[in-house]
Design a protein around this motif. Sequence first.
Motif, PDB file in Angstrom:
ATOM      1  N   ASP A  54       0.838  -1.208   0.000  1.00 51.85           N
ATOM      2  CA  ASP A  54       0.000   0.000   0.000  1.00 51.85           C
ATOM      3  C   ASP A  54       0.869   1.254   0.000  1.00 51.85           C
ATOM      4  OD1 ASP A  54      -2.470  -1.339   0.048  1.00 51.85           O
ATOM      5  OD2 ASP A  54      -2.465  -1.451   2.240  1.00 51.85           O
ATOM      6  N   ARG A  55       1.882   1.248   0.844  1.00 47.44           N
ATOM      7  CA  ARG A  55       2.778   2.396   0.926  1.00 47.44           C
ATOM      8  C   ARG A  55       3.443   2.655  -0.431  1.00 47.44           C
ATOM      9  NH1 ARG A  55       5.289   4.249   5.719  1.00 47.44           N
ATOM     10  NH2 ARG A  55       4.217   3.625   7.629  1.00 47.44           N
ATOM     11  N   GLN A  56       3.908   1.595  -1.051  1.00 49.17           N
ATOM     12  CA  GLN A  56       4.553   1.742  -2.355  1.00 49.17           C
ATOM     13  C   GLN A  56       3.578   2.276  -3.396  1.00 49.17           C
ATOM     14  OE1 GLN A  56       6.085  -2.183  -3.096  1.00 49.17           O
ATOM     15  NE2 GLN A  56       7.799  -1.959  -1.670  1.00 49.17           N
ATOM     16  N   ALA A  57       2.338   1.792  -3.339  1.00 50.76           N
ATOM     17  CA  ALA A  57       1.334   2.228  -4.309  1.00 50.76           C
ATOM     18  C   ALA A  57       0.991   3.707  -4.106  1.00 50.76           C
ATOM     19  CB  ALA A  57       0.072   1.373  -4.183  1.00 50.76           C
ATOM     20  N   THR A  71       1.728   6.547  -6.866  1.00 52.80           N
ATOM     21  CA  THR A  71       0.584   7.333  -7.353  1.00 52.80           C
ATOM     22  C   THR A  71       0.863   8.822  -7.253  1.00 52.80           C
ATOM     23  OG1 THR A  71      -0.998   5.603  -6.733  1.00 52.80           O
ATOM     24  CG2 THR A  71      -1.863   7.838  -7.009  1.00 52.80           C
ATOM     25  N   VAL A  72       1.327   9.250  -6.084  1.00 52.92           N
ATOM     26  CA  VAL A  72       1.594  10.671  -5.876  1.00 52.92           C
ATOM     27  C   VAL A  72       2.712  11.155  -6.799  1.00 52.92           C
ATOM     28  CG1 VAL A  72       2.365  12.413  -4.218  1.00 52.92           C
ATOM     29  CG2 VAL A  72       0.778  10.621  -3.497  1.00 52.92           C
ATOM     30  N   GLY A 125       3.744   9.908  -9.631  1.00 54.44           N
ATOM     31  CA  GLY A 125       3.303   9.905 -11.020  1.00 54.44           C
ATOM     32  C   GLY A 125       2.434  11.116 -11.351  1.00 54.44           C
ATOM     33  N   LYS A 126       1.546  11.490 -10.429  1.00 56.20           N
ATOM     34  CA  LYS A 126       0.688  12.657 -10.653  1.00 56.20           C
ATOM     35  C   LYS A 126       1.498  13.945 -10.638  1.00 56.20           C
ATOM     36  CE  LYS A 126      -3.247  10.385 -10.781  1.00 56.20           C
ATOM     37  NZ  LYS A 126      -4.076  10.306 -12.017  1.00 56.20           N
ATOM     38  N   MET A 127       2.446  14.028  -9.714  1.00 60.13           N
ATOM     39  CA  MET A 127       3.262  15.240  -9.606  1.00 60.13           C
ATOM     40  C   MET A 127       4.117  15.465 -10.852  1.00 60.13           C
ATOM     41  SD  MET A 127       4.665  15.249  -5.684  1.00 60.13           S
ATOM     42  CE  MET A 127       3.614  15.664  -4.290  1.00 60.13           C
ATOM     43  N   GLU A 128       4.646  14.392 -11.376  1.00 59.89           N
ATOM     44  CA  GLU A 128       5.533  14.507 -12.543  1.00 59.89           C
ATOM     45  C   GLU A 128       4.819  15.055 -13.767  1.00 59.89           C
ATOM     46  OE1 GLU A 128       7.084  10.580 -12.870  1.00 59.89           O
ATOM     47  OE2 GLU A 128       8.741  10.935 -11.439  1.00 59.89           O
ATOM     48  N   LYS A 129       3.497  14.969 -13.795  1.00 58.58           N
ATOM     49  CA  LYS A 129       2.727  15.483 -14.923  1.00 58.58           C
ATOM     50  C   LYS A 129       2.534  16.998 -14.859  1.00 58.58           C
ATOM     51  CE  LYS A 129       0.015  11.224 -15.513  1.00 58.58           C
ATOM     52  NZ  LYS A 129      -1.357  10.637 -15.461  1.00 58.58           N
ATOM     53  N   LEU A 130       2.783  17.571 -13.703  1.00 60.38           N
ATOM     54  CA  LEU A 130       2.541  18.992 -13.504  1.00 60.38           C
ATOM     55  C   LEU A 130       3.754  19.812 -13.930  1.00 60.38           C
ATOM     56  CD1 LEU A 130       0.928  18.774  -9.949  1.00 60.38           C
ATOM     57  CD2 LEU A 130      -0.288  19.190 -12.098  1.00 60.38           C
TER      58      LEU A 130
END
Length: 361
Positions: free
Chosen positions: A50-53, A57-58, A60-65
């Motif tokens: 869960d921690r890894q996921a 997730t965070v 991956g989302k940040m890198e798009k910004l």
Amino acid sequence: MDPKLDELAGQCGEWLRGTGPESDIVISSRIRLARNLAGFPFIKKCSPEDRQAIERTVRGKMEKLAQWKDVRYLMVDDLSEVDRQFLVERQLISRELADSEGARAVAIDPGEQFSVMINEEDHLRLQVMHSGLSLQEAWQTVNALDDLIEGEITYAFHSKFGYLTACPTNAGTGLRVSVMLHLPALVITRQIDKVFRSLQKISVTVRGLYGEGSQYMGDFYQVSNQITLGRSEEELVQQVSEVIPVLIDYERRARRFLVEESEQDLHDDVSRARGILTTAKKISSEETMHYLSKVRMGINLGLIDDLPITTINKLFIHTQPAHLQKLRGRTLGSADRNVERASYLQRHLSDSGSNGAAELN
């Protein structure tokens, strides 16, 4: 030690730059938001997977910004103990994030005004720090940061309870407003405990230099709200904003009293503190903080006129254990740190005025 952090070691973090309003007494203003991702259990119930996921997730989302292209992203679980402590000393991560287990990370902006901790007590801890008394500016910055992230990530939110957090006291807004103050005169005049007792009556709490559970060092105190549920973000910011000017006034009155009633003793105390810092062959971080606090007050009261306040502000952080080791470029035991710290202080305080400041830049 992580070379990515080496360039930070010689700099001074945002919270000790001493350039903001009321910065003779108010060191920094910080606002922190606690957030959790929908669809995942709270950290205490998370499996390693869960921690890894959550971290993936965070990230991956940040890198798009586009706004995050210059942000430094560090996997905290990959860092050495010294590097983790280094980030704690700079107020960029909490001690809990440094000492916990499993996948965890931090995103830090180049100016060190904000950091985003991933997998601390909550999935996300967003914090913004501004120098001096700048709560409204810090709130605007963290609110914009929160909106940016929430545009990419679905937070755990309840229509009645607001943002859901691991600790019930953070539920609602998930907001903690903190102001770090330097209050040496209230300590010397023994009024500090009375002031703190009065704060408890209005749901305002006082912590040490590094937050919850940390010791009071160098006469630094963090004043913050205790509860978040049932109040809006603006109300919480306003609550602390109304308290701080009162504390500033108390401290300034105490300083005036010391000057008027015992200026010679005060001058002697400040001079002795400077003398110890410039002649000691070994000195602990606690002693250093104690004596630097006196020197800093002496500068602000005009008792010392050949040292810039920025020099003292930087020495507060550069003489901390992990910073000393980063600046020295190797791991040092406690005894060796005490010797290195004394040498470092002598180099930067013996050459007073502009020369001392130049060496620190």
